[in-house]
Write an enzyme that holds these catalytic residues in place. Sequence first.
Site, PDB file in Angstrom:
ATOM      1  N   GLY A 148      34.623  48.543  30.331  1.00 39.66           N
ATOM      2  CA  GLY A 148      36.012  48.673  29.906  1.00 39.66           C
ATOM      3  C   GLY A 148      36.412  47.461  29.097  1.00 39.66           C
ATOM      4  CG  LEU A 149      39.424  47.884  26.078  1.00 41.01           C
ATOM      5  CD1 LEU A 149      40.854  48.317  25.740  1.00 41.01           C
ATOM      6  CD2 LEU A 149      38.668  47.445  24.836  1.00 41.01           C
ATOM      7  CB  SER A 150      38.691  41.611  27.489  1.00 34.96           C
ATOM      8  OG  SER A 150      39.019  40.380  28.083  1.00 34.96           O
ATOM      9  CB  ALA A 151      42.614  41.907  30.406  1.00 35.68           C
ATOM     10  CB  SER A 152      40.011  47.105  31.720  1.00 34.48           C
ATOM     11  OG  SER A 152      38.686  46.751  32.056  1.00 34.48           O
ATOM     12  N   GLY A 153      40.278  45.034  34.354  1.00 38.78           N
ATOM     13  CA  GLY A 153      40.166  44.916  35.805  1.00 38.78           C
ATOM     14  C   GLY A 153      38.751  45.082  36.337  1.00 38.78           C
ATOM     15  CE  LYS A 154      34.825  44.541  31.773  1.00 32.91           C
ATOM     16  NZ  LYS A 154      36.133  44.214  31.200  1.00 32.91           N
ATOM     17  CB  SER A 155      35.644  40.652  37.048  1.00 27.97           C
ATOM     18  OG  SER A 155      34.746  40.556  35.965  1.00 27.97           O
TER      19      SER A 155
ATOM     20  CB  SER B 134      28.568  47.157  28.414  1.00 25.40           C
ATOM     21  OG  SER B 134      29.363  47.739  29.404  1.00 25.40           O
TER      22      SER B 134
END
Length: 194
Positions: A32-39, A106
């Site tokens: 997902g985009l940066s700041a989407s909450g992945k981590s 990615s």
Amino acid sequence: MSTNLTWHEAAIQKEERQQKNGYEGKIVWFTGLSASGKSTIANAFSRRLFDLNRQVYVLDGDNIRQGLNSDLGFGDEARKENIRRIGEVAKLFIDSGQYVLTAFISPFREDRQTVRDLVGEGEFIEVYVKCSIEACEERDPKGLYKKARKKEIPSFTGISSPYEEPLNPEIVLNSEKYSVEECVEQLLKELNIR
């Protein structure tokens, strides 16, 4: 690649580890985009898995870029190599019988497919952490979108570099609509983990 290499078979096979653990290792690939909450979601999910007696490890994009992939830039070819390396490392975690949660933008479908092709059927779970560019920019915890808009960061995904949304992810988490806890519950339900 050298031609003077021979694969050395391990004394303990993946299937033996799976049998001993009582579950199969998996790559749960958060994109997902940066700041989407992945981590954030990956780490909360790892805590739940660990509390449910699953061996689990999180590979985070920023963390990997500070060590294993510190020699790579952010152009398209470097991003491709970044994901290739992560795929190979994630495959080792599966072989060890663990869940490996990868939190990487990615951005390219082809690269995510390359990782999927490294492992067996059902061992790669693509999780699309869906969040609009507007919401990601509003969150912007690292200030990266502001820098990208000022052209201080070249090739920034979603601004000056493309993000190719997954076409058929196993799971879609709408992090704009649902809380981290709700996303974790959805993952547990979708993956049938108790």
